[in-house]
Design an enzyme around this catalytic site. Structure first.
Site, PDB file in Angstrom:
ATOM      1  N   ARG A 118      -9.043  -0.061   3.512  1.00  0.00           N
ATOM      2  CA  ARG A 118      -8.129   0.914   2.907  1.00  0.00           C
ATOM      3  C   ARG A 118      -6.748   0.299   2.690  1.00  0.00           C
ATOM      4  NH1 ARG A 118      -7.132   4.962   6.629  1.00  0.00           N
ATOM      5  NH2 ARG A 118      -5.388   5.148   5.240  1.00  0.00           N
ATOM      6  N   ILE A 144       6.643   6.890  17.344  1.00  0.00           N
ATOM      7  CA  ILE A 144       6.423   7.635  16.088  1.00  0.00           C
ATOM      8  C   ILE A 144       5.153   8.496  16.156  1.00  0.00           C
ATOM      9  CG2 ILE A 144       6.218   7.454  13.555  1.00  0.00           C
ATOM     10  CD1 ILE A 144       8.864   6.250  14.543  1.00  0.00           C
ATOM     11  N   ARG A 179      -4.288   9.839   3.299  1.00  0.00           N
ATOM     12  CA  ARG A 179      -3.080  10.563   3.648  1.00  0.00           C
ATOM     13  C   ARG A 179      -2.216  10.849   2.407  1.00  0.00           C
ATOM     14  NH1 ARG A 179      -1.445  13.684   7.420  1.00  0.00           N
ATOM     15  NH2 ARG A 179       0.789  13.736   7.622  1.00  0.00           N
ATOM     16  N   ASP A 202       3.599   0.584  12.273  1.00  0.00           N
ATOM     17  CA  ASP A 202       2.395  -0.001  11.659  1.00  0.00           C
ATOM     18  C   ASP A 202       2.138  -1.439  12.121  1.00  0.00           C
ATOM     19  OD1 ASP A 202       2.214   2.350  10.294  1.00  0.00           O
ATOM     20  OD2 ASP A 202       3.000   1.564   8.409  1.00  0.00           O
ATOM     21  N   ARG A 204       0.280  14.545  12.930  1.00  0.00           N
ATOM     22  CA  ARG A 204       0.705  14.320  11.536  1.00  0.00           C
ATOM     23  C   ARG A 204       0.834  15.610  10.711  1.00  0.00           C
ATOM     24  NH1 ARG A 204      -2.057   8.991   9.097  1.00  0.00           N
ATOM     25  NH2 ARG A 204       0.031   8.637   8.321  1.00  0.00           N
ATOM     26  N   PRO A 205       1.670  16.548  11.174  1.00  0.00           N
ATOM     27  CA  PRO A 205       1.862  17.775  10.392  1.00  0.00           C
ATOM     28  C   PRO A 205       2.636  17.495   9.103  1.00  0.00           C
ATOM     29  CG  PRO A 205       3.437  17.694  12.196  1.00  0.00           C
ATOM     30  CD  PRO A 205       2.537  16.493  12.362  1.00  0.00           C
ATOM     31  N   ILE A 206       2.636  18.466   8.174  1.00  0.00           N
ATOM     32  CA  ILE A 206       3.422  18.270   6.938  1.00  0.00           C
ATOM     33  C   ILE A 206       4.492  19.357   6.798  1.00  0.00           C
ATOM     34  CG2 ILE A 206       1.666  16.951   5.693  1.00  0.00           C
ATOM     35  CD1 ILE A 206       1.062  19.558   4.106  1.00  0.00           C
ATOM     36  N   LYS A 225       0.838  -1.205   0.000  1.00  0.00           N
ATOM     37  CA  LYS A 225       0.000   0.000   0.000  1.00  0.00           C
ATOM     38  C   LYS A 225       0.873   1.254   0.000  1.00  0.00           C
ATOM     39  CE  LYS A 225      -1.842   1.823   3.996  1.00  0.00           C
ATOM     40  NZ  LYS A 225      -1.635   3.260   4.173  1.00  0.00           N
ATOM     41  N   ASN A 226       1.823   1.316   0.955  1.00  0.00           N
ATOM     42  CA  ASN A 226       2.547   2.578   1.125  1.00  0.00           C
ATOM     43  C   ASN A 226       3.555   2.865   0.017  1.00  0.00           C
ATOM     44  OD1 ASN A 226       0.992   3.187   3.285  1.00  0.00           O
ATOM     45  ND2 ASN A 226       2.475   2.537   4.843  1.00  0.00           N
ATOM     46  N   CYS A 259      -5.469   8.130   8.690  1.00  0.00           N
ATOM     47  CA  CYS A 259      -5.834   7.664  10.029  1.00  0.00           C
ATOM     48  C   CYS A 259      -5.540   8.721  11.088  1.00  0.00           C
ATOM     49  CB  CYS A 259      -5.048   6.403  10.372  1.00  0.00           C
ATOM     50  SG  CYS A 259      -5.526   4.965   9.416  1.00  0.00           S
TER      51      CYS A 259
HETATM   52  N1  EPU Z   1       6.177  14.358  10.875  1.00  0.00           N
HETATM   53  C1  EPU Z   1       6.299  15.685  11.173  1.00  0.00           C
HETATM   54  N2  EPU Z   1       6.327  16.573  10.140  1.00  0.00           N
HETATM   55  C2  EPU Z   1       6.251  16.182   8.847  1.00  0.00           C
HETATM   56  C3  EPU Z   1       6.124  14.825   8.543  1.00  0.00           C
HETATM   57  C4  EPU Z   1       6.086  13.918   9.592  1.00  0.00           C
HETATM   58  O1  EPU Z   1       6.363  16.077  12.325  1.00  0.00           O
HETATM   59  O2  EPU Z   1       6.283  17.059   7.966  1.00  0.00           O
HETATM   60  C5  EPU Z   1       6.097  13.371  11.981  1.00  0.00           C
HETATM   61  C6  EPU Z   1       4.722  12.695  12.012  1.00  0.00           C
HETATM   62  O3  EPU Z   1       3.773  13.478  12.721  1.00  0.00           O
HETATM   63  C7  EPU Z   1       5.025  11.400  12.704  1.00  0.00           C
HETATM   64  C8  EPU Z   1       6.425  11.073  12.211  1.00  0.00           C
HETATM   65  O4  EPU Z   1       6.982  12.306  11.731  1.00  0.00           O
HETATM   66  O5  EPU Z   1       5.045  11.578  14.081  1.00  0.00           O
HETATM   67  C9  EPU Z   1       6.490  10.025  11.114  1.00  0.00           C
HETATM   68  O6  EPU Z   1       5.795  10.477   9.994  1.00  0.00           O
HETATM   69  P1  EPU Z   1       6.147  10.038   8.505  1.00  0.00           P
HETATM   70  O7  EPU Z   1       6.148  11.252   7.676  1.00  0.00           O
HETATM   71  O8  EPU Z   1       7.329   9.130   8.474  1.00  0.00           O
HETATM   72  O9  EPU Z   1       4.869   9.184   8.171  1.00  0.00           O
HETATM   73  P2  EPU Z   1       3.882   9.359   6.957  1.00  0.00           P
HETATM   74  O10 EPU Z   1       4.651   9.548   5.714  1.00  0.00           O
HETATM   75  O11 EPU Z   1       2.790  10.291   7.297  1.00  0.00           O
HETATM   76  C10 EPU Z   1       3.966   6.817   6.339  1.00  0.00           C
HETATM   77  C11 EPU Z   1       2.946   5.741   6.182  1.00  0.00           C
HETATM   78  C12 EPU Z   1       2.397   5.371   7.545  1.00  0.00           C
HETATM   79  C13 EPU Z   1       3.539   4.908   8.439  1.00  0.00           C
HETATM   80  C14 EPU Z   1       4.635   5.978   8.493  1.00  0.00           C
HETATM   81  C15 EPU Z   1       5.847   5.547   9.281  1.00  0.00           C
HETATM   82  C16 EPU Z   1       2.027   6.286   4.032  1.00  0.00           C
HETATM   83  C17 EPU Z   1       0.889   6.798   3.240  1.00  0.00           C
HETATM   84  N3  EPU Z   1       1.875   6.253   5.333  1.00  0.00           N
HETATM   85  O12 EPU Z   1       3.269   7.899   6.929  1.00  0.00           O
HETATM   86  O13 EPU Z   1       1.521   4.299   7.316  1.00  0.00           O
HETATM   87  O14 EPU Z   1       3.055   4.687   9.735  1.00  0.00           O
HETATM   88  O15 EPU Z   1       5.043   6.340   7.172  1.00  0.00           O
HETATM   89  O16 EPU Z   1       6.400   4.417   8.735  1.00  0.00           O
HETATM   90  O17 EPU Z   1       3.039   5.884   3.477  1.00  0.00           O
HETATM   91  C18 EPU Z   1      -0.277   2.877   7.794  1.00  0.00           C
HETATM   92  O18 EPU Z   1      -0.010   2.275   6.742  1.00  0.00           O
HETATM   93  O19 EPU Z   1      -1.092   2.440   8.649  1.00  0.00           O
HETATM   94  C19 EPU Z   1       0.388   4.150   8.074  1.00  0.00           C
HETATM   95  C20 EPU Z   1      -0.047   5.011   8.979  1.00  0.00           C
END
Ligand code: EPU
Length: 417
Positions: free
Chosen positions: A396, A326, A92, A304, A121-123, A22-23, A116
């Site tokens: 999903r 995380i 997401r 995960d 989860r900020p960007i 998926k990811n 989720c």
């Molecule tokens: N974070 C920030 N700022 C950012 C981006 C992330 O503070 O700009 C923080 C997040 O809030 C979190 C941590 O960094 O606390 C990790 O976030 P990351 O960006 O690595 O995660 P993501 O890209 O949002 C992906 C997967 C998640 C998985 C994580 C960690 C996708 C679509 N989602 O999320 O998958 O948990 O990496 O491996 O690829 C799932 O499949 O159930 C899922 C949640």
């Protein structure tokens, strides 16, 4: 609304074939629009998250042909329109259109993504990366406008090795002028899979899978054929299930190295795993020992998988602990596991599981995708009937979950309610 009903307590035996990740798929689909020619992606899981991304592609005017697990994307005639909140909020990974459209058109307008509710989860790291490449970011009513006259390569250090930020910055940088270096980049296998797709299209990316990724910008990206890697989280979920209720349960079509952090913990617990080149066979053992797990970025134990692992730890003797580092809010499955008979407390981002306890089926709610997976495993371990609502979260991320479980002897059924 859908309900998943499980009659638990059965031994599961046979083979479960793991689908494409998926990811990975959710990043590869948006990445494909960077190409000016046709991109074919195979082994794409048929789950609602990939469907939602195909809807966004069609909204932008891409031609998308989907046959079974192969998607052919032709982006020659896409229009760089604002992606409406209704589409962006479905998942997401819609945020990968930010990097891809910015990389292709130097401008993107879209609302915040969905996904989720497992933490804030900020960007901010994605946006800082875009700014470092020369883009200006404006936010109006939760809608982001990111634009640049020209994107220029730069050195970018990520404060946290974020999966999403690493991929989004790669997408924005592949066509930028000059060289971009992402330091403290995420090392997850999904990053390597995305970099391989981009390189097959003509990009020049080195170091994906390490903490320093180097991207030399190119002008043109073309045709390619690419395969999604097996889903390591789906694989891990079914291996955990096998350790809980399996009898020679074979989890097939996987890359075992991708889940070494899980398999070594299961072995520490007392599980016996037959690990082949692309499969794992696992059976339930008696007398599991308690373990301590801490979630970390890859190659550490994946966040995960901590929720799916929790019900198995109720079968261990003593106190097991899972520390979640995380996300701040990834324990919403715990009250439901307790209502099934588990003895789990959560304090300071750590769950303490006291076992062994017997689980009994009851009515529970899948609050998020992996919480749902956790409740499915608990339901299959439990005596009696478990009814899970909010099943949409599970669909999903787990392709054909009912068929896959039924094929190995589980009594599960999805009904509309
Ligand atoms: N974070 C920030 N700022 C950012 C981006 C992330 O503070 O700009 C923080 C997040 O809030 C979190 C941590 O960094 O606390 C990790 O976030 P990351 O960006 O690595 O995660 P993501 O890209 O949002 C992906 C997967 C998640 C998985 C994580 C960690 C996708 C679509 N989602 O999320 O998958 O948990 O990496 O491996 O690829 C799932 O499949 O159930 C899922 C949640």
């Amino acid at each position: 609304m859908k309900l998943l009903e499980i009659n638990g307590g059965k031994k599961l035996t046979g083979t479960i074939r793991v689908s494409g990740a998926k990811n990975s798929a959710v990043a590869l689909i948006p990445a494909a629009i960077l190409s000016d020619e046709e991109v074919t992606i195979c082994n794409v899981p048929d789950i609602t998250d990939t469907e939602a991304l195909c809807e966004i592609l069609s909204f932008l005017g891409a031609r998308v042909k989907r046959a079974s697990e192969t998607i052919v994307i032709d982006s020659k005639e896409i229009e760089n329109k604002e992606i409406p909140a209704t589409l962006a909020k479905k998942l997401r990974a819609s945020y990968y259109f930010m990097g891809a459209l910015l990389g292709k058109y130097k401008k993107v307008t879209m609302s915040l993504p969905g996904g989720c509710s497992i933490g804030a989860r900020p960007i901010n790291l994605h946006l800082k990366g875009f700014e470092a490449l020369g883009a200006k970011v404006t936010n109006k009513d939760n809608c982001y406008i990111v634009e640049a006259d020209e994107l220029r390569g730069n050195n970018i250090y990520l404060d946290f090795a974020s999966v999403g930020a690493t991929i989004n910055i790669m997408l924005a940088a592949v066509k930028a002028k000059g060289k971009t270096i992402i330091d403290n980049a995420a090392k997850e296998p999904e990053i390597v899979n995305v970099a391989t797709l981009l390189n097959n299209m003509g990009a020049k990316i080195r170091g994906a899978g390490t903490s320093s990724i180097e991207i030399e910008g190119v002008d043109y990206l073309g045709k390619c054929f690419h395969e999604v890697i097996p889903d390591r989280i789906e694989a891990g979920t079914y291996v955990i299930l096998g350790a809980a209720v399996g009898e020679n349960l074979k989890v097939d079509n996987i890359i075992p190295e991708h889940i070494e952090s899980l398999t070594s913990k299961l072995e520490e617990m007392g599980a016996f795993l037959d690990i082949g080149s692309d499969y794992i066979i696992v059976s339930r053992q008696d007398n599991y020992k308690s373990i301590h797990v801490k979630t970390q970025t890859y190659p550490g134990f994946p966040t995960d998988l901590q929720q799916p692992l929790t019900p198995l730890l109720t079968a261990c003797k003593g106190q097991s602990k899972i520390e979640e580092t995380i996300y701040e809010n990834r324990f919403m499955h715990i009250p439901y596991l307790n209502s099934m008979g588990a003895d789990i407390r959560v304090k300071n981002q750590t769950s303490t599981i006291v076992g062994p306890t017997k689980l009994t089926g009851c009515d529970v709610v899948a609050t998020d995708l992996r919480a749902g997976a956790s409740l499915v495993i608990a339901g299959l371990m439990a005596e009696g009937t478990t009814k899970i609502t909010n099943v949409e979260h599970i669909l999903r991320g787990y392709e054909n979950i009912v068929e896959k479980l039924t094929n190995v002897g589980a009594k599960v059924e999805i009904r509309e309610i």
